[in-house]
Design a protein around this motif. Structure first.
Motif, PDB file in Angstrom:
ATOM      1  N   TYR A 261      28.811  58.042  34.577  1.00  0.00           N
ATOM      2  CA  TYR A 261      30.218  57.697  34.767  1.00  0.00           C
ATOM      3  C   TYR A 261      30.578  56.586  33.788  1.00  0.00           C
ATOM      4  O   TYR A 261      29.991  55.499  33.830  1.00  0.00           O
ATOM      5  N   LYS A 262      31.534  56.871  32.909  1.00  0.00           N
ATOM      6  CA  LYS A 262      32.057  55.858  31.997  1.00  0.00           C
ATOM      7  C   LYS A 262      33.277  55.234  32.662  1.00  0.00           C
ATOM      8  O   LYS A 262      34.384  55.778  32.613  1.00  0.00           O
ATOM      9  N   VAL A 263      33.055  54.089  33.295  1.00  0.00           N
ATOM     10  CA  VAL A 263      34.057  53.492  34.165  1.00  0.00           C
ATOM     11  C   VAL A 263      34.871  52.461  33.395  1.00  0.00           C
ATOM     12  O   VAL A 263      34.311  51.534  32.793  1.00  0.00           O
ATOM     13  N   VAL A 264      36.173  52.638  33.408  1.00  0.00           N
ATOM     14  CA  VAL A 264      37.094  51.688  32.789  1.00  0.00           C
ATOM     15  C   VAL A 264      37.503  50.663  33.845  1.00  0.00           C
ATOM     16  O   VAL A 264      37.923  51.037  34.945  1.00  0.00           O
ATOM     17  N   PRO A 265      37.366  49.363  33.585  1.00  0.00           N
ATOM     18  CA  PRO A 265      37.717  48.352  34.594  1.00  0.00           C
ATOM     19  C   PRO A 265      39.214  48.350  34.882  1.00  0.00           C
ATOM     20  O   PRO A 265      40.038  48.636  34.016  1.00  0.00           O
ATOM     21  N   ASP A 266      39.535  48.033  36.128  1.00  0.00           N
ATOM     22  CA  ASP A 266      40.923  47.913  36.562  1.00  0.00           C
ATOM     23  C   ASP A 266      41.152  46.469  36.978  1.00  0.00           C
ATOM     24  O   ASP A 266      40.746  46.041  38.059  1.00  0.00           O
ATOM     25  N   ASN A 267      41.786  45.683  36.102  1.00  0.00           N
ATOM     26  CA  ASN A 267      42.040  44.266  36.357  1.00  0.00           C
ATOM     27  C   ASN A 267      43.472  44.006  36.792  1.00  0.00           C
ATOM     28  O   ASN A 267      44.015  42.924  36.572  1.00  0.00           O
ATOM     29  N   GLU A 268      44.081  44.996  37.433  1.00  0.00           N
ATOM     30  CA  GLU A 268      45.469  44.827  37.847  1.00  0.00           C
ATOM     31  C   GLU A 268      45.603  43.711  38.873  1.00  0.00           C
ATOM     32  O   GLU A 268      46.615  43.012  38.910  1.00  0.00           O
ATOM     33  N   GLN A 269      44.608  43.545  39.735  1.00  0.00           N
ATOM     34  CA  GLN A 269      44.632  42.453  40.695  1.00  0.00           C
ATOM     35  C   GLN A 269      43.210  41.985  40.974  1.00  0.00           C
ATOM     36  O   GLN A 269      42.255  42.722  40.721  1.00  0.00           O
ATOM     37  N   ARG A 270      43.100  40.743  41.494  1.00  0.00           N
ATOM     38  CA  ARG A 270      41.795  40.171  41.773  1.00  0.00           C
ATOM     39  C   ARG A 270      41.486  40.302  43.263  1.00  0.00           C
ATOM     40  O   ARG A 270      42.342  40.063  44.117  1.00  0.00           O
ATOM     41  N   ILE A 271      40.253  40.674  43.544  1.00  0.00           N
ATOM     42  CA  ILE A 271      39.779  40.815  44.921  1.00  0.00           C
ATOM     43  C   ILE A 271      38.712  39.761  45.146  1.00  0.00           C
ATOM     44  O   ILE A 271      37.763  39.644  44.350  1.00  0.00           O
ATOM     45  N   VAL A 272      38.862  39.016  46.203  1.00  0.00           N
ATOM     46  CA  VAL A 272      37.966  37.908  46.462  1.00  0.00           C
ATOM     47  C   VAL A 272      36.653  38.410  47.048  1.00  0.00           C
ATOM     48  O   VAL A 272      36.622  39.370  47.821  1.00  0.00           O
ATOM     49  N   VAL A 273      35.560  37.766  46.639  1.00  0.00           N
ATOM     50  CA  VAL A 273      34.235  38.024  47.199  1.00  0.00           C
ATOM     51  C   VAL A 273      33.952  36.896  48.189  1.00  0.00           C
ATOM     52  O   VAL A 273      33.847  35.718  47.795  1.00  0.00           O
TER      53      VAL A 273
ATOM     54  N   THR B 241      31.409  33.196  48.612  1.00  0.00           N
ATOM     55  CA  THR B 241      31.086  32.713  47.259  1.00  0.00           C
ATOM     56  C   THR B 241      32.116  31.654  46.895  1.00  0.00           C
ATOM     57  O   THR B 241      33.179  31.538  47.525  1.00  0.00           O
ATOM     58  N   HIS B 242      31.827  30.865  45.866  1.00  0.00           N
ATOM     59  CA  HIS B 242      32.735  29.790  45.481  1.00  0.00           C
ATOM     60  C   HIS B 242      33.932  30.317  44.698  1.00  0.00           C
ATOM     61  O   HIS B 242      35.075  30.004  45.003  1.00  0.00           O
ATOM     62  N   ASN B 243      33.653  31.103  43.662  1.00  0.00           N
ATOM     63  CA  ASN B 243      34.761  31.511  42.796  1.00  0.00           C
ATOM     64  C   ASN B 243      34.524  32.892  42.189  1.00  0.00           C
ATOM     65  O   ASN B 243      34.870  33.148  41.048  1.00  0.00           O
ATOM     66  N   GLU B 244      33.939  33.800  42.937  1.00  0.00           N
ATOM     67  CA  GLU B 244      33.639  35.137  42.407  1.00  0.00           C
ATOM     68  C   GLU B 244      34.761  36.096  42.783  1.00  0.00           C
ATOM     69  O   GLU B 244      35.211  36.139  43.937  1.00  0.00           O
ATOM     70  N   PHE B 245      35.195  36.879  41.787  1.00  0.00           N
ATOM     71  CA  PHE B 245      36.242  37.863  41.988  1.00  0.00           C
ATOM     72  C   PHE B 245      35.809  39.188  41.368  1.00  0.00           C
ATOM     73  O   PHE B 245      35.022  39.226  40.413  1.00  0.00           O
ATOM     74  N   VAL B 246      36.342  40.261  41.889  1.00  0.00           N
ATOM     75  CA  VAL B 246      36.161  41.588  41.301  1.00  0.00           C
ATOM     76  C   VAL B 246      37.538  42.221  41.142  1.00  0.00           C
ATOM     77  O   VAL B 246      38.522  41.778  41.748  1.00  0.00           O
ATOM     78  N   GLY B 247      37.602  43.248  40.299  1.00  0.00           N
ATOM     79  CA  GLY B 247      38.848  43.978  40.113  1.00  0.00           C
ATOM     80  C   GLY B 247      38.988  45.109  41.117  1.00  0.00           C
ATOM     81  O   GLY B 247      38.170  45.274  42.031  1.00  0.00           O
ATOM     82  N   ASN B 248      40.029  45.879  40.950  1.00  0.00           N
ATOM     83  CA  ASN B 248      40.227  47.043  41.827  1.00  0.00           C
ATOM     84  C   ASN B 248      39.059  48.012  41.693  1.00  0.00           C
ATOM     85  O   ASN B 248      38.450  48.140  40.624  1.00  0.00           O
ATOM     86  N   SER B 249      38.782  48.720  42.756  1.00  0.00           N
ATOM     87  CA  SER B 249      37.646  49.649  42.749  1.00  0.00           C
ATOM     88  C   SER B 249      37.995  50.918  41.979  1.00  0.00           C
ATOM     89  O   SER B 249      39.158  51.330  41.907  1.00  0.00           O
ATOM     90  N   GLN B 250      36.971  51.525  41.406  1.00  0.00           N
ATOM     91  CA  GLN B 250      37.062  52.852  40.817  1.00  0.00           C
ATOM     92  C   GLN B 250      36.169  53.785  41.642  1.00  0.00           C
ATOM     93  O   GLN B 250      35.049  53.425  41.997  1.00  0.00           O
ATOM     94  N   ARG B 251      36.686  54.976  41.926  1.00  0.00           N
ATOM     95  CA  ARG B 251      35.967  55.893  42.808  1.00  0.00           C
ATOM     96  C   ARG B 251      35.083  56.832  42.008  1.00  0.00           C
ATOM     97  O   ARG B 251      35.502  57.388  40.987  1.00  0.00           O
TER      98      ARG B 251
END
Length: 844
Positions: free
Chosen positions: A763-775, A778-788
């Motif tokens: 799977y060649k996954v393109v990141p989706d940084n439209e919004q930040r999702i908090v982890v 953790t102190h300051n870790e974020f992830v982008g929107n999920s890809q299915r």
């Protein structure tokens, strides 16, 4: 001498009688298409010869050239000439012999013909460009067959025989032409001797008239001249002939008469044929234009039914477009996905992407697919090429098609026979492949858009062993067949999410899952007119009604071995109904510094809840979307938190972490009041209370590092499908490759199978940084929107336990969820006990 004179007189008398008979024969009225004898003034006669099914029709050759031309015209009765777009089939056997009668070459040539009629606007009558003086039969369009004799040892005889024909055809007539090149030294003088009509006829393929032809062009035209030849034998005994007439220099304008209208540019839709428009991921303001083929078919209640389907779990949406007698246009914004169009009448659809005052037309043309037609007399054989001595995957798509005249729906083929053979032609396996698909509402034959109906493909898969050399297919009734193969060690590569959006712009970048292969006798099949061009469309993604209604079983899979995980608080798709079983992981926002009335909902069959509070001690980014947990670390000193539940202080503590979870005491379900005193920069979320427009899901996701994750999966049904959500670190700029490999329980058999599972996927996954999702935690870790990511395990894999490896090619700190959704209602037994409530306090 007297005897010679009498004989000459008798011959002259017979010629005069014959001439008057021929004149009377030519002037016979041709009433079938309301034609007068004046047609013969513009007609050119040509003798044709009847083909027989049991007796060869022989022609002598003089070897002046290497290519023979056989022009054939089938004949039909006038009752079968009602629909001009119907096609009929016939086949001709031919043999080339030398002077001694030795067979040099033989083949069967298949033809497809139709009847083209023209309308005379002045006389207001129908006519054809070819006709017989016999009114009972009508010749269909001519079909050309070219026979190459190059390399044959002194060919002397061509013999023809009718192999087969459709029941609607009465007979087949032929005429033969062989090359008659003019010697080079006579070319110049021969052109000068031609009449004006002959020069125009020879130069009809030129863009300018015969008077502008260069000398070299004139010589080429004369050098390629052909002359007719007649059959051997006695007329009436060895052959039967008939004069066929061709209209030449007809004075009136003739317009081709068609049962089907010439389609305008656009995507054709009808009462039985739907159209599909792919919409890009970012969505588009779309103008859909519909033009009817026949405006008289529109009524006051006529409308287009438009159904939008997204690629996520969102429910389809329907729109209607009221039709008028000219052109109807609907202008609306559509998110990424597909737009399916159903129409009550025939028409064409065009789509435009509108940006401001400009618009650009979308390419919505269907795809084309070449398919072979097989029957009992024409089997299809494929050679099997193996890579590195491994078993080879093989796929075959079977379709049936029905004609209004030749095939009734009850006589359509139900199966196709197959044989897998080795190099010694020993049969390794044989059997039948069923055809059980309905008539397609998306695909059609390219040659016809109204009369013929095509079924959806019945797909069958094989894993051909290394000793297999060929596979052959036969059928008692006509069937369309397309075959595919793929290298056994080739990983299935998917671009996420581009490949989920079937746009023509990214088709060249997409790696096909299967590659079409040609039959052994591909050239012969093409020459014999046994290939059919199909117009196909990509299908909208199917939606399961149970899943859309929230009736499904969610099963989350935990990796084996050592692993690390964190909770993610991700926005929820609010178009789907809230599930009672997910109340514990569904959170809503909770304002601070005020008393908030909340009604807690308990899980099914329970009376108590144990709510949790999620807090985020962060400073909100100014440009972040409202109601989304997108935050920036605040390094201010710890702040105190006070929680007041129903007027009673239950919690007081300094906030030591920037993110955390506070567990409230067990409460009875129902209405409660809660007040939180904390800094304004802190955001709060609470579960078991879903009365909010914006909801979030707390999911446990597993850290995906360079060593990967390994899952044990128990396959319990013939067809299983797993889903994965991949959360890439927020701010990732380049695509990430993720490999998914499945270990087999045991080797797959030969087949046939109704599904195919790709054991190696990339799977060649393109990141989706439209919004930040908090982890969380953790102190300051974020992830982008999920890809299915979707992983299917089909019927080719036996039921059992499988090991699934998920490994990224890059060293990233992503998070992964692997789960399965099983639609429907399920009985679940959960044992629990609820003790009396006490004054238990919340704990961090």
């Amino acid at each position: 001498m007297r005897f010679l004179g009498r004989s000459l007189f008798i011959i002259i008398l017979l010629l005069l009688i014959g001439f008057s008979y021929e004149k009377q024969w030519y002037s016979k009225p041709w009433s079938g298409l309301q034609k007068s004898t004046t047609l013969l003034e513009y007609a050119r006669p040509s003798p044709t010869y009847l083909l027989n099914k049991t007796k060869w029709l022989k022609f002598a050759l003089d070897n002046r050239g290497d290519v023979l031309t056989v022009i054939s015209n089938a004949s039909i009765t006038r009752s079968n000439a009602i629909q001009s777009d119907i096609t009929w089939k016939y086949a001709i056997d031919y043999q080339i012999l030398n002077a001694a009668g030795t067979l040099l070459k033989q083949k069967t040539y298949h033809h497809r013909t139709r009847l083209t009629q023209y309308y005379d606007k002045i006389k207001k009558t129908l006519l054809t460009r070819t006709f017989y003086l016999n009114d009972s039969l009508m010749p269909t369009d001519g079909s050309i067959m070219r026979i190459n004799t190059e390399g044959l040892d002194n060919p002397a005889i061509l013999q023809l025989k009718l192999a087969s024909h459709s029941t609607a055809l009465n007979e087949v007539m032929v005429r033969i032409y062989q090359p008659d090149p003019i010697p080079v030294h006579k070319l110049a003088s021969t052109w000068q001797r031609l009449s004006a009509k002959q020069k125009v006829f020879l130069g009809r393929g030129s863009v300018y008239g015969p008077e502008l032809l260069r000398e070299q062009e004139k010589r080429s035209l004369l050098r390629n001249r052909s002359v007719p030849i007649g059959p051997q034998g006695v007329r009436g005994q060895d052959y039967q002939d008939r004069v066929l007439y061709f209209l030449r220099d007809y004075p009136d304008e003739l317009v081709e008469q068609k049962d089907q209208a010439v389609l305008p540019v656009g995507l054709f839709v009808d009462t039985w044929l739907r159209g599909v428009i792919a919409i890009p991921k970012q969505g588009v303001r779309l103008a859909v234009q519909f033009t009817p083929i026949e405006s008289s078919m529109i009524t006051a209640s006529s409308h287009l039914d438009l159904q939008w389907t997204g690629h996520g779990p969102s429910a389809p949406k329907r729109q209607k477009l009221i039709l008028n007698t000219q052109t109807s246009v609907l202008l609306q914004h559509f998110d990424g996905g597909t737009l399916e169009i159903q129409s009550p009448i025939a028409g064409v659809v065009r789509a435009y992407a509108v940006t401001g005052n400009s618009q650009q037309e979308l390419d919505i043309a269907p795809l084309y697919l070449r398919s072979y037609q097989i029957d009992m007399q024409s089997p299809i054989t494929y050679l099997v090429e193996h890579t590195q001595n491994m078993a080879t995957p093989f796929r075959v798509d079977l379709r049936v098609f029905t004609s209004p005249l030749e095939i009734s729906p009850h006589s359509r083929a139900k199966s196709v026979s197959y044989e897998i053979m080795d190099k010694q032609k020993n049969i390794i396996k044989q059997g039948k492949l069923s055809i059980d698909t309905p008539i397609s509402v998306y695909d059609r034959l390219s040659m016809d858009h109204r009369n013929w109906q095509l079924s959806d493909p019945s797909r069958h898969y094989f894993l051909l062993p290394k000793k297999a050399a060929k596979i052959r297919f036969t059928s008692k009734q006509p069937v369309l067949l397309t075959a595919y193969s793929r290298p056994p060690d080739l990983a299935r590569i998917l671009q996420v999410p581009q490949d989920y959006y079937t746009l023509h712009d990214n088709q060249k970048l997409r790696q096909p899952a299967w590659f079409r292969v040609r039959a052994v006798n591909n050239t012969i099949l093409e020459n014999n007119n046994q290939t059919v061009l199909l117009r196909i469309q990509r299908r909208p993604r199917e939606k399961n009604e149970h899943i859309l209604a929230g009736n499904y079983l969610w099963e989350n899979y935990q990796p084996s071995g050592s692993w690390r995980a964190r909770y993610l608080l991700a926005p929820r798709n609010n178009t789907l109904p809230t599930r009672h079983s997910a109340l514990g992981i569904t959170f809503r926002t909770l304002p601070a510094q005020t008393v908030v009335p909340i009604e807690f909902q308990a899980l099914p069959n329970r009376e108590q809840v144990t709510p949790s509070l999620v807090y985020l001690q962060e400073r909100v980014i100014n440009d972040a979307p409202q109601n989304h947990p997108s935050f920036m670390r605040n390094n201010s000193p710890p702040n105190a938190i006070d929680i007041i539940l129903n007027g009673k202080h239950i919690y007081h503590r300094n906030m030591t972490n920037s993110r955390g979870i506070i567990k409230l005491p067990r409460l009875p379900a129902g209405k409660h009041n809660i007040e939180i005193k904390s800094p304004q920069s802190t955001q709060w979320f609470i579960n078991y209370a879903t009365t909010s427009d914006t909801l979030f899901m707390k999911r446990l996701a597993y850290r995906l590092s360079a060593k990967g994750l390994h899952f044990i999966y128990n396959k319990t049904s013939p067809e299983d499908a797993l889903s994965a959500q991949l959360f890439l670190p927020y701010g990732t700029q380049h695509h990430v490759n993720v490999n998914v490999n499945i270990d087999l329980v045991r080797k797959r058999g030969i087949g046939p199978f109704r599904n195919w599972s790709f054991l190696q996927r990339t799977y060649k996954v393109v990141p989706d940084n439209e919004q930040r999702i908090v982890v969380l935690n953790t102190h300051n870790e974020f992830v982008g929107n999920s890809q299915r990511l979707f992983i299917t395990l089909g019927s080719d894999l036996p039921i059992g336990q499988y090991r699934i490896h998920v490994t990224p090619e890059q060293n990233i700190n992503a998070y992964l969820l692997l789960y399965r959704l099983t639609p429907g209602q399920f009985e679940r037994r959960v044992f629990f006990s609820e003790s009396p409530l006490n004054n238990q306090y919340a704990m961090e």
